[in-house]
Design a protein around this motif. Structure first.
Motif, PDB file in Angstrom:
ATOM      1  N   GLU A 148     -64.621  90.650  44.301  1.00 26.03           N
ATOM      2  CA  GLU A 148     -63.628  91.528  43.695  1.00 26.03           C
ATOM      3  C   GLU A 148     -63.242  92.557  44.757  1.00 26.03           C
ATOM      4  O   GLU A 148     -64.064  93.371  45.176  1.00 26.03           O
ATOM      5  N   LEU A 149     -61.983  92.496  45.181  1.00 25.64           N
ATOM      6  CA  LEU A 149     -61.505  93.370  46.247  1.00 25.64           C
ATOM      7  C   LEU A 149     -60.352  94.235  45.772  1.00 25.64           C
ATOM      8  O   LEU A 149     -59.642  93.884  44.830  1.00 25.64           O
ATOM      9  N   SER A 150     -60.158  95.323  46.466  1.00 26.12           N
ATOM     10  CA  SER A 150     -59.024  96.202  46.184  1.00 26.12           C
ATOM     11  C   SER A 150     -57.719  95.500  46.542  1.00 26.12           C
ATOM     12  O   SER A 150     -57.670  94.660  47.448  1.00 26.12           O
ATOM     13  N   THR A 151     -56.664  95.830  45.843  1.00 25.50           N
ATOM     14  CA  THR A 151     -55.340  95.262  46.150  1.00 25.50           C
ATOM     15  C   THR A 151     -54.637  96.053  47.257  1.00 25.50           C
ATOM     16  O   THR A 151     -53.510  95.718  47.634  1.00 25.50           O
ATOM     17  N   GLU A 152     -55.295  97.071  47.786  1.00 26.93           N
ATOM     18  CA  GLU A 152     -54.702  97.851  48.857  1.00 26.93           C
ATOM     19  C   GLU A 152     -54.637  97.040  50.146  1.00 26.93           C
ATOM     20  O   GLU A 152     -55.445  96.129  50.381  1.00 26.93           O
ATOM     21  N   THR A 153     -53.662  97.360  50.989  1.00 27.57           N
ATOM     22  CA  THR A 153     -53.495  96.685  52.266  1.00 27.57           C
ATOM     23  C   THR A 153     -54.759  96.787  53.116  1.00 27.57           C
ATOM     24  O   THR A 153     -55.363  97.850  53.226  1.00 27.57           O
ATOM     25  N   GLY A 154     -55.157  95.646  53.700  1.00 27.28           N
ATOM     26  CA  GLY A 154     -56.294  95.639  54.616  1.00 27.28           C
ATOM     27  C   GLY A 154     -57.651  95.465  53.981  1.00 27.28           C
ATOM     28  O   GLY A 154     -58.672  95.512  54.678  1.00 27.28           O
ATOM     29  N   SER A 155     -57.697  95.243  52.679  1.00 27.47           N
ATOM     30  CA  SER A 155     -58.999  95.151  52.007  1.00 27.47           C
ATOM     31  C   SER A 155     -59.783  93.905  52.406  1.00 27.47           C
ATOM     32  O   SER A 155     -61.016  93.875  52.279  1.00 27.47           O
ATOM     33  N   LEU A 156     -59.084  92.888  52.897  1.00 23.77           N
ATOM     34  CA  LEU A 156     -59.772  91.654  53.276  1.00 23.77           C
ATOM     35  C   LEU A 156     -60.380  91.747  54.679  1.00 23.77           C
ATOM     36  O   LEU A 156     -61.322  91.026  54.995  1.00 23.77           O
ATOM     37  N   THR A 175     -56.567  83.436  46.461  1.00 19.17           N
ATOM     38  CA  THR A 175     -56.581  84.533  45.505  1.00 19.17           C
ATOM     39  C   THR A 175     -55.512  84.257  44.467  1.00 19.17           C
ATOM     40  O   THR A 175     -54.835  83.233  44.521  1.00 19.17           O
ATOM     41  N   VAL A 184     -57.547  95.920  41.481  1.00 14.41           N
ATOM     42  CA  VAL A 184     -58.465  94.947  42.078  1.00 14.41           C
ATOM     43  C   VAL A 184     -58.016  93.529  41.751  1.00 14.41           C
ATOM     44  O   VAL A 184     -57.248  93.303  40.809  1.00 14.41           O
ATOM     45  N   PHE A 210     -70.349  94.294  49.369  1.00 17.20           N
ATOM     46  CA  PHE A 210     -69.152  93.966  48.586  1.00 17.20           C
ATOM     47  C   PHE A 210     -69.534  93.660  47.144  1.00 17.20           C
ATOM     48  O   PHE A 210     -70.702  93.407  46.838  1.00 17.20           O
TER      49      PHE A 210
END
Length: 224
Positions: A148-156, A175, A184, A210
Protein backbone atom coordinates in the motif's frame (compact mmCIF):
# COMPACT_ATOMS: atom_id res chain seq x y z
CA UNK A 1 -0.61 -2.71 -25.52
CA UNK A 2 -2.01 -2.65 -29.02
CA UNK A 3 -4.68 -4.99 -30.31
CA UNK A 4 -2.49 -5.71 -33.34
CA UNK A 5 0.06 -7.49 -31.15
CA UNK A 6 -2.40 -9.74 -29.33
CA UNK A 7 -5.41 -10.40 -31.57
CA UNK A 8 -6.12 -13.70 -33.32
CA UNK A 9 -5.37 -13.13 -37.00
CA UNK A 10 -6.54 -16.48 -38.37
CA UNK A 11 -10.21 -15.61 -38.02
CA UNK A 12 -13.02 -17.64 -39.57
CA UNK A 13 -15.72 -15.74 -41.45
CA UNK A 14 -18.81 -16.49 -43.53
CA UNK A 15 -20.92 -14.56 -45.99
CA UNK A 16 -24.50 -13.70 -45.15
CA UNK A 17 -25.96 -15.97 -47.85
CA UNK A 18 -24.71 -19.12 -46.13
CA UNK A 19 -27.10 -21.20 -44.05
CA UNK A 20 -27.56 -21.10 -40.31
CA UNK A 21 -26.69 -24.79 -40.30
CA UNK A 22 -23.31 -24.07 -41.88
CA UNK A 23 -22.55 -21.42 -39.27
CA UNK A 24 -23.64 -23.72 -36.44
CA UNK A 25 -21.49 -26.59 -37.66
CA UNK A 26 -18.44 -24.37 -38.17
CA UNK A 27 -18.69 -22.92 -34.67
CA UNK A 28 -19.17 -26.34 -33.13
CA UNK A 29 -16.29 -27.92 -35.06
CA UNK A 30 -13.88 -25.07 -34.25
CA UNK A 31 -15.04 -24.51 -30.67
CA UNK A 32 -15.89 -20.83 -31.17
CA UNK A 33 -18.92 -18.84 -30.07
CA UNK A 34 -19.33 -16.35 -32.91
CA UNK A 35 -18.52 -15.68 -36.56
CA UNK A 36 -17.91 -12.32 -38.26
CA UNK A 37 -20.05 -12.05 -41.39
CA UNK A 38 -18.45 -10.39 -44.40
CA UNK A 39 -19.35 -9.37 -47.95
CA UNK A 40 -17.48 -10.48 -51.06
CA UNK A 41 -14.76 -7.87 -50.39
CA UNK A 42 -14.13 -9.07 -46.84
CA UNK A 43 -15.86 -6.07 -45.26
CA UNK A 44 -17.73 -6.70 -42.03
CA UNK A 45 -21.51 -6.62 -42.44
CA UNK A 46 -22.61 -8.41 -39.28
CA UNK A 47 -21.88 -11.04 -36.70
CA UNK A 48 -23.65 -14.24 -35.70
CA UNK A 49 -23.29 -15.91 -32.31
CA UNK A 50 -24.23 -19.27 -30.90
CA UNK A 51 -26.97 -17.41 -29.01
CA UNK A 52 -28.41 -16.13 -32.31
CA UNK A 53 -28.48 -19.66 -33.66
CA UNK A 54 -30.06 -21.05 -30.50
CA UNK A 55 -32.76 -18.37 -30.54
CA UNK A 56 -33.55 -19.06 -34.21
CA UNK A 57 -33.61 -22.86 -33.86
CA UNK A 58 -36.83 -24.80 -33.33
CA UNK A 59 -37.66 -25.81 -29.79
CA UNK A 60 -36.76 -29.30 -28.63
CA UNK A 61 -40.48 -29.86 -28.29
CA UNK A 62 -40.97 -29.43 -32.04
CA UNK A 63 -43.17 -31.94 -33.86
CA UNK A 64 -41.04 -31.71 -37.01
CA UNK A 65 -39.38 -34.92 -38.14
CA UNK A 66 -35.65 -35.00 -38.90
CA UNK A 67 -36.08 -34.35 -42.62
CA UNK A 68 -38.31 -31.35 -42.02
CA UNK A 69 -35.97 -30.01 -39.35
CA UNK A 70 -32.93 -30.41 -41.60
CA UNK A 71 -34.71 -28.60 -44.42
CA UNK A 72 -35.79 -25.76 -42.15
CA UNK A 73 -32.28 -25.22 -40.76
CA UNK A 74 -30.73 -25.31 -44.22
CA UNK A 75 -33.18 -22.69 -45.48
CA UNK A 76 -32.55 -20.14 -42.74
CA UNK A 77 -29.79 -17.81 -43.93
CA UNK A 78 -27.28 -16.02 -41.77
CA UNK A 79 -28.54 -12.65 -43.02
CA UNK A 80 -31.88 -13.44 -41.38
CA UNK A 81 -30.46 -13.93 -37.88
CA UNK A 82 -27.18 -11.99 -37.71
CA UNK A 83 -26.60 -8.80 -35.76
CA UNK A 84 -25.97 -5.99 -38.24
CA UNK A 85 -24.79 -3.23 -35.91
CA UNK A 86 -21.48 -4.64 -34.77
CA UNK A 87 -19.19 -3.10 -32.17
CA UNK A 88 -15.63 -3.35 -33.46
CA UNK A 89 -12.11 -2.25 -32.67
CA UNK A 90 -9.07 -1.35 -34.77
CA UNK A 91 -5.58 -2.81 -34.70
CA UNK A 92 -4.06 0.46 -33.51
CA UNK A 93 -6.33 0.70 -30.46
CA UNK A 94 -5.47 -0.76 -27.08
CA UNK A 95 -6.20 -4.15 -25.60
CA UNK A 96 -7.51 -2.30 -22.57
CA UNK A 97 -10.19 -0.62 -24.70
CA UNK A 98 -11.09 -3.94 -26.29
CA UNK A 99 -11.46 -5.54 -22.85
CA UNK A 100 -13.63 -2.63 -21.69
CA UNK A 101 -15.97 -2.98 -24.69
CA UNK A 102 -16.22 -6.73 -24.19
CA UNK A 103 -16.90 -6.39 -20.47
CA UNK A 104 -19.49 -3.63 -20.78
CA UNK A 105 -21.37 -5.35 -23.60
CA UNK A 106 -21.02 -8.91 -22.29
CA UNK A 107 -19.15 -10.08 -25.39
CA UNK A 108 -16.76 -12.99 -25.57
CA UNK A 109 -15.07 -11.58 -28.66
CA UNK A 110 -14.68 -8.43 -30.70
CA UNK A 111 -14.02 -8.20 -34.48
CA UNK A 112 -10.94 -6.22 -35.46
CA UNK A 113 -11.33 -4.19 -38.65
CA UNK A 114 -9.01 -2.06 -40.76
CA UNK A 115 -9.72 1.48 -41.96
CA UNK A 116 -11.78 0.11 -44.85
CA UNK A 117 -13.96 -2.03 -42.59
CA UNK A 118 -12.36 -5.33 -43.61
CA UNK A 119 -11.93 -8.00 -40.99
CA UNK A 120 -8.29 -8.14 -39.91
CA UNK A 121 -8.71 -10.44 -36.93
CA UNK A 122 -10.65 -10.97 -33.76
CA UNK A 123 -9.97 -10.19 -30.10
CA UNK A 124 -11.36 -12.85 -27.76
CA UNK A 125 -11.58 -13.12 -24.00
CA UNK A 126 -8.90 -15.82 -24.28
CA UNK A 127 -6.60 -13.30 -25.98
CA UNK A 128 -7.19 -10.88 -23.10
CA UNK A 129 -6.33 -13.63 -20.60
CA UNK A 130 -3.11 -14.28 -22.54
CA UNK A 131 -2.18 -10.61 -22.19
CA UNK A 132 -2.65 -10.74 -18.41
CA UNK A 133 -0.68 -13.96 -18.07
CA UNK A 134 2.20 -12.81 -20.30
CA UNK A 135 2.69 -9.36 -18.83
CA UNK A 136 2.39 -10.65 -15.27
CA UNK A 137 5.18 -13.19 -15.76
CA UNK A 138 3.25 -15.72 -13.69
CA UNK A 139 4.26 -18.59 -16.00
CA UNK A 140 7.78 -18.19 -14.65
CA UNK A 141 6.60 -18.32 -11.05
CA UNK A 142 8.13 -15.86 -8.64
CA UNK A 143 6.96 -14.05 -5.53
CA UNK A 144 4.38 -11.28 -5.61
CA UNK A 145 4.20 -8.65 -2.90
CA UNK A 146 1.33 -6.20 -2.60
CA UNK A 147 2.22 -2.87 -1.03
CA UNK A 148 0.00 0.00 0.00
CA UNK A 149 1.72 3.14 -1.25
CA UNK A 150 0.94 6.83 -1.33
CA UNK A 151 -0.47 8.22 -4.58
CA UNK A 152 1.98 11.11 -4.34
CA UNK A 153 4.65 11.48 -7.02
CA UNK A 154 7.78 9.43 -6.36
CA UNK A 155 6.30 7.02 -3.85
CA UNK A 156 7.55 4.01 -5.80
CA UNK A 157 11.18 5.18 -5.95
CA UNK A 158 12.12 4.07 -2.37
CA UNK A 159 10.64 0.62 -3.08
CA UNK A 160 12.71 0.20 -6.22
CA UNK A 161 15.85 1.31 -4.41
CA UNK A 162 15.06 -1.13 -1.59
CA UNK A 163 14.63 -4.05 -4.01
CA UNK A 164 17.85 -3.16 -5.81
CA UNK A 165 19.71 -3.09 -2.50
CA UNK A 166 18.41 -6.57 -1.70
CA UNK A 167 19.32 -7.80 -5.21
CA UNK A 168 15.69 -8.65 -6.01
CA UNK A 169 15.02 -8.99 -9.74
CA UNK A 170 11.70 -7.41 -10.73
CA UNK A 171 9.53 -9.31 -13.20
CA UNK A 172 6.49 -7.09 -13.22
CA UNK A 173 4.91 -4.08 -11.52
CA UNK A 174 1.17 -3.45 -11.68
CA UNK A 175 -1.26 -1.14 -9.95
CA UNK A 176 -4.82 0.00 -10.37
CA UNK A 177 -6.22 3.43 -10.95
CA UNK A 178 -7.82 5.19 -7.99
CA UNK A 179 -9.70 8.50 -7.72
CA UNK A 180 -7.51 11.57 -7.32
CA UNK A 181 -8.84 12.25 -3.84
CA UNK A 182 -7.65 8.87 -2.51
CA UNK A 183 -4.30 9.05 -0.80
CA UNK A 184 -3.16 5.44 -1.19
CA UNK A 185 -3.27 2.62 -3.69
CA UNK A 186 -2.11 -0.97 -3.92
CA UNK A 187 0.96 -1.77 -6.02
CA UNK A 188 1.72 -5.36 -7.02
CA UNK A 189 5.36 -6.30 -7.61
CA UNK A 190 6.48 -9.73 -8.84
CA UNK A 191 10.11 -10.68 -8.27
CA UNK A 192 12.06 -13.69 -9.46
CA UNK A 193 12.65 -16.64 -7.17
CA UNK A 194 15.32 -16.10 -4.53
CA UNK A 195 17.15 -18.39 -2.15
CA UNK A 196 15.06 -18.93 0.97
CA UNK A 197 17.39 -17.07 3.38
CA UNK A 198 17.55 -14.05 1.04
CA UNK A 199 13.78 -14.04 0.55
CA UNK A 200 13.18 -14.34 4.28
CA UNK A 201 15.47 -11.37 4.92
CA UNK A 202 13.82 -9.38 2.14
CA UNK A 203 10.37 -9.98 3.60
CA UNK A 204 11.41 -9.02 7.09
CA UNK A 205 13.12 -5.81 6.00
CA UNK A 206 10.32 -4.83 3.64
CA UNK A 207 7.66 -5.28 6.29
CA UNK A 208 9.62 -2.91 8.54
CA UNK A 209 9.93 -0.17 5.93
CA UNK A 210 6.68 -0.43 3.94
CA UNK A 211 3.06 -1.36 4.46
CA UNK A 212 2.83 -4.90 3.08
CA UNK A 213 -0.69 -6.11 2.29
CA UNK A 214 0.30 -9.67 1.37
CA UNK A 215 2.95 -11.99 -0.03
CA UNK A 216 2.23 -14.89 -2.34
CA UNK A 217 4.42 -17.37 -4.21
CA UNK A 218 3.47 -18.85 -7.60
CA UNK A 219 5.16 -22.04 -8.83
CA UNK A 220 6.63 -22.21 -12.31
CA UNK A 221 3.88 -23.23 -14.72
CA UNK A 222 4.98 -26.07 -16.96
CA UNK A 223 2.94 -26.49 -20.14
CA UNK A 224 2.16 -30.16 -20.69
Amino acid sequence: MLVANWMTRDVLTLTSDRSMMKASKMMKDKGISCLPIVDEDGKLVGIVSDRDIKDASPSKATTLDMHELYYLLSEVKIKDIMTRKVITIREDETVEKAATLMLENHFGSLPVVDEDGRVAGIMTDTDVFKVLVEISGVYEGGTQVCLELSTETGSLAPVLAFLKEHKARIMNIMTHNVPENEGVKNVYIRIRDMEKPELKRLKADMEQQFKVVYWTVDPVHRVV
